[in-house]
Design a protein around this motif. Structure first.
Motif, PDB file in Angstrom:
ATOM      1  N   GLU A 176       0.826  -1.201   0.000  1.00  0.00           N
ATOM      2  CA  GLU A 176       0.000   0.000   0.000  1.00  0.00           C
ATOM      3  C   GLU A 176       0.864   1.257   0.000  1.00  0.00           C
ATOM      4  O   GLU A 176       1.955   1.284   0.597  1.00  0.00           O
ATOM      5  CB  GLU A 176      -0.942   0.026   1.208  1.00  0.00           C
ATOM      6  N   GLY A 177       0.352   2.275  -0.667  1.00  0.00           N
ATOM      7  CA  GLY A 177       1.053   3.549  -0.697  1.00  0.00           C
ATOM      8  C   GLY A 177       0.910   4.280   0.618  1.00  0.00           C
ATOM      9  O   GLY A 177      -0.181   4.336   1.177  1.00  0.00           O
ATOM     10  N   VAL A 178       1.997   4.839   1.089  1.00  0.00           N
ATOM     11  CA  VAL A 178       2.016   5.590   2.338  1.00  0.00           C
ATOM     12  C   VAL A 178       2.105   7.084   2.054  1.00  0.00           C
ATOM     13  O   VAL A 178       1.315   7.878   2.566  1.00  0.00           O
ATOM     14  CB  VAL A 178       3.201   5.143   3.214  1.00  0.00           C
ATOM     15  N   ALA A 179       3.072   7.465   1.230  1.00  0.00           N
ATOM     16  CA  ALA A 179       3.267   8.879   0.905  1.00  0.00           C
ATOM     17  C   ALA A 179       4.027   8.979  -0.404  1.00  0.00           C
ATOM     18  O   ALA A 179       4.783   8.071  -0.767  1.00  0.00           O
ATOM     19  CB  ALA A 179       4.041   9.584   2.016  1.00  0.00           C
ATOM     20  N   SER A 180       3.828  10.087  -1.095  1.00  0.00           N
ATOM     21  CA  SER A 180       4.538  10.305  -2.350  1.00  0.00           C
ATOM     22  C   SER A 180       4.879  11.773  -2.493  1.00  0.00           C
ATOM     23  O   SER A 180       4.256  12.638  -1.851  1.00  0.00           O
ATOM     24  CB  SER A 180       3.693   9.838  -3.536  1.00  0.00           C
ATOM     25  N   ILE A 181       5.851  12.034  -3.363  1.00  0.00           N
ATOM     26  CA  ILE A 181       6.237  13.410  -3.648  1.00  0.00           C
ATOM     27  C   ILE A 181       6.588  13.505  -5.122  1.00  0.00           C
ATOM     28  O   ILE A 181       7.353  12.696  -5.647  1.00  0.00           O
ATOM     29  CB  ILE A 181       7.393  13.867  -2.728  1.00  0.00           C
ATOM     30  N   ASP A 182       5.955  14.481  -5.802  1.00  0.00           N
ATOM     31  CA  ASP A 182       6.200  14.664  -7.224  1.00  0.00           C
ATOM     32  C   ASP A 182       7.500  15.441  -7.439  1.00  0.00           C
ATOM     33  O   ASP A 182       8.096  15.973  -6.512  1.00  0.00           O
ATOM     34  CB  ASP A 182       5.042  15.449  -7.851  1.00  0.00           C
ATOM     35  N   SER A 183       7.883  15.526  -8.714  1.00  0.00           N
ATOM     36  CA  SER A 183       9.098  16.259  -9.056  1.00  0.00           C
ATOM     37  C   SER A 183       8.973  17.749  -8.748  1.00  0.00           C
ATOM     38  O   SER A 183       9.987  18.432  -8.593  1.00  0.00           O
ATOM     39  CB  SER A 183       9.449  16.059 -10.531  1.00  0.00           C
ATOM     40  N   ASP A 184       7.740  18.256  -8.616  1.00  0.00           N
ATOM     41  CA  ASP A 184       7.565  19.660  -8.256  1.00  0.00           C
ATOM     42  C   ASP A 184       7.374  19.849  -6.755  1.00  0.00           C
ATOM     43  O   ASP A 184       7.103  20.955  -6.303  1.00  0.00           O
ATOM     44  CB  ASP A 184       6.388  20.278  -9.011  1.00  0.00           C
ATOM     45  N   GLY A 185       7.473  18.771  -5.984  1.00  0.00           N
ATOM     46  CA  GLY A 185       7.381  18.858  -4.536  1.00  0.00           C
ATOM     47  C   GLY A 185       6.001  18.644  -3.959  1.00  0.00           C
ATOM     48  O   GLY A 185       5.830  18.689  -2.726  1.00  0.00           O
ATOM     49  N   SER A 186       5.006  18.392  -4.793  1.00  0.00           N
ATOM     50  CA  SER A 186       3.657  18.133  -4.286  1.00  0.00           C
ATOM     51  C   SER A 186       3.604  16.767  -3.616  1.00  0.00           C
ATOM     52  O   SER A 186       4.145  15.794  -4.135  1.00  0.00           O
ATOM     53  CB  SER A 186       2.648  18.176  -5.433  1.00  0.00           C
ATOM     54  N   THR A 187       2.925  16.706  -2.469  1.00  0.00           N
ATOM     55  CA  THR A 187       2.894  15.478  -1.685  1.00  0.00           C
ATOM     56  C   THR A 187       1.489  14.894  -1.604  1.00  0.00           C
ATOM     57  O   THR A 187       0.486  15.603  -1.720  1.00  0.00           O
ATOM     58  CB  THR A 187       3.416  15.713  -0.265  1.00  0.00           C
ATOM     59  N   SER A 188       1.443  13.585  -1.389  1.00  0.00           N
ATOM     60  CA  SER A 188       0.191  12.870  -1.148  1.00  0.00           C
ATOM     61  C   SER A 188       0.415  11.904  -0.007  1.00  0.00           C
ATOM     62  O   SER A 188       1.518  11.364   0.143  1.00  0.00           O
ATOM     63  CB  SER A 188      -0.246  12.095  -2.396  1.00  0.00           C
ATOM     64  N   TYR A 189      -0.642  11.667   0.773  1.00  0.00           N
ATOM     65  CA  TYR A 189      -0.545  10.766   1.917  1.00  0.00           C
ATOM     66  C   TYR A 189      -1.758   9.840   1.976  1.00  0.00           C
ATOM     67  O   TYR A 189      -2.875  10.242   1.640  1.00  0.00           O
ATOM     68  CB  TYR A 189      -0.475  11.543   3.235  1.00  0.00           C
ATOM     69  N   ALA A 190      -1.524   8.646   2.450  1.00  0.00           N
ATOM     70  CA  ALA A 190      -2.631   7.760   2.754  1.00  0.00           C
ATOM     71  C   ALA A 190      -3.376   8.320   3.960  1.00  0.00           C
ATOM     72  O   ALA A 190      -2.761   8.913   4.861  1.00  0.00           O
ATOM     73  CB  ALA A 190      -2.111   6.365   3.066  1.00  0.00           C
ATOM     74  N   ASP A 191      -4.690   8.132   3.996  1.00  0.00           N
ATOM     75  CA  ASP A 191      -5.481   8.659   5.105  1.00  0.00           C
ATOM     76  C   ASP A 191      -4.999   8.128   6.451  1.00  0.00           C
ATOM     77  O   ASP A 191      -5.048   8.832   7.463  1.00  0.00           O
ATOM     78  CB  ASP A 191      -6.954   8.290   4.916  1.00  0.00           C
ATOM     79  N   SER A 192      -4.523   6.911   6.463  1.00  0.00           N
ATOM     80  CA  SER A 192      -4.124   6.265   7.717  1.00  0.00           C
ATOM     81  C   SER A 192      -2.883   6.893   8.344  1.00  0.00           C
ATOM     82  O   SER A 192      -2.605   6.661   9.529  1.00  0.00           O
ATOM     83  CB  SER A 192      -3.877   4.779   7.482  1.00  0.00           C
ATOM     84  N   VAL A 193      -2.139   7.689   7.571  1.00  0.00           N
ATOM     85  CA  VAL A 193      -0.899   8.271   8.110  1.00  0.00           C
ATOM     86  C   VAL A 193      -0.908   9.791   8.121  1.00  0.00           C
ATOM     87  O   VAL A 193       0.041  10.413   8.610  1.00  0.00           O
ATOM     88  CB  VAL A 193       0.342   7.764   7.333  1.00  0.00           C
ATOM     89  N   LYS A 194      -1.962  10.402   7.595  1.00  0.00           N
ATOM     90  CA  LYS A 194      -2.022  11.862   7.556  1.00  0.00           C
ATOM     91  C   LYS A 194      -1.918  12.441   8.957  1.00  0.00           C
ATOM     92  O   LYS A 194      -2.555  11.970   9.890  1.00  0.00           O
ATOM     93  CB  LYS A 194      -3.329  12.311   6.911  1.00  0.00           C
ATOM     94  N   GLY A 195      -1.078  13.454   9.084  1.00  0.00           N
ATOM     95  CA  GLY A 195      -0.877  14.089  10.384  1.00  0.00           C
ATOM     96  C   GLY A 195       0.168  13.406  11.244  1.00  0.00           C
ATOM     97  O   GLY A 195       0.583  13.953  12.270  1.00  0.00           O
ATOM     98  N   ARG A 196       0.603  12.225  10.845  1.00  0.00           N
ATOM     99  CA  ARG A 196       1.628  11.496  11.610  1.00  0.00           C
ATOM    100  C   ARG A 196       2.925  11.314  10.827  1.00  0.00           C
ATOM    101  O   ARG A 196       4.005  11.330  11.417  1.00  0.00           O
ATOM    102  CB  ARG A 196       1.101  10.114  12.006  1.00  0.00           C
ATOM    103  N   PHE A 197       2.819  11.117   9.524  1.00  0.00           N
ATOM    104  CA  PHE A 197       3.997  10.882   8.672  1.00  0.00           C
ATOM    105  C   PHE A 197       4.240  12.101   7.792  1.00  0.00           C
ATOM    106  O   PHE A 197       3.296  12.768   7.349  1.00  0.00           O
ATOM    107  CB  PHE A 197       3.782   9.671   7.775  1.00  0.00           C
ATOM    108  N   THR A 198       5.514  12.354   7.508  1.00  0.00           N
ATOM    109  CA  THR A 198       5.893  13.445   6.612  1.00  0.00           C
ATOM    110  C   THR A 198       6.953  12.953   5.637  1.00  0.00           C
ATOM    111  O   THR A 198       7.997  12.431   6.059  1.00  0.00           O
ATOM    112  CB  THR A 198       6.444  14.644   7.399  1.00  0.00           C
ATOM    113  N   ILE A 199       6.675  13.135   4.355  1.00  0.00           N
ATOM    114  CA  ILE A 199       7.650  12.788   3.327  1.00  0.00           C
ATOM    115  C   ILE A 199       8.413  14.044   2.937  1.00  0.00           C
ATOM    116  O   ILE A 199       7.843  15.130   2.864  1.00  0.00           O
ATOM    117  CB  ILE A 199       6.960  12.156   2.089  1.00  0.00           C
ATOM    118  N   SER A 200       9.714  13.891   2.730  1.00  0.00           N
ATOM    119  CA  SER A 200      10.523  15.027   2.316  1.00  0.00           C
ATOM    120  C   SER A 200      11.719  14.510   1.532  1.00  0.00           C
ATOM    121  O   SER A 200      11.958  13.298   1.476  1.00  0.00           O
ATOM    122  CB  SER A 200      10.999  15.835   3.529  1.00  0.00           C
TER     123      SER A 200
END
Length: 125
Positions: free
Chosen positions: A46-70
């Motif tokens: 399952e996907g947890v988090a992603s970041i595009d080449s322009d820096g836009s991020t996406s998160y799975a609902d289950s980790v929003k507010g707890r995980f940070t991708i950078s």
């Protein structure tokens, strides 16, 4: 060739934190989309988090507010800061990359061409 090497996994108690790293090589890092995925035994990846080449991020609902991708483009390294960990976060965590600059479904494992070997995260209650 593209190589992705994860590190930083381990065992923590519920409520603890970990930071995963993914060292990338073999391509122009900043032009790729990157993602973190996890897979528990008997479950689909399952996907947890992603970041595009322009820096836009996406998160799975289950980790929003707890995980940070950078990412640190100068170091060709992707990170996943994981806070307030729960036992249900226990899984093998994988780093993934794709050479397209934008993905339609960035949290779908089918979108990514390159994968690391994974790092285990275990959260005890």
């Amino acid at each position: 060739q593209v190589q992705l090497v994860e590190s930083g996994g381990g065992s923590v108690q519920s409520g603890g934190s970990l930071r995963l790293s993914c060292a990338a090589s073999g391509y122009t890092y900043s032009s790729y989309c990157m993602g973190w995925f996890r897979q528990a035994p008997g479950k689909e990846r399952e996907g947890v988090a992603s970041i595009d080449s322009d820096g836009s991020t996406s998160y799975a609902d289950s980790v929003k507010g707890r995980f940070t991708i950078s990412q640190d483009n100068a170091k060709n390294t992707l990170y996943l800061q994981m806070n307030s960990l729960k036992p249900e976060d226990t899984a093998m965590y994988y780093c993934a990359a794709d050479e397209r600059w934008l993905l339609l479904t960035p949290l779908s494992f089918r979108e990514y061409n390159y994968w690391g070997q994974g790092t285990q995260v275990t959260v005890s209650s």
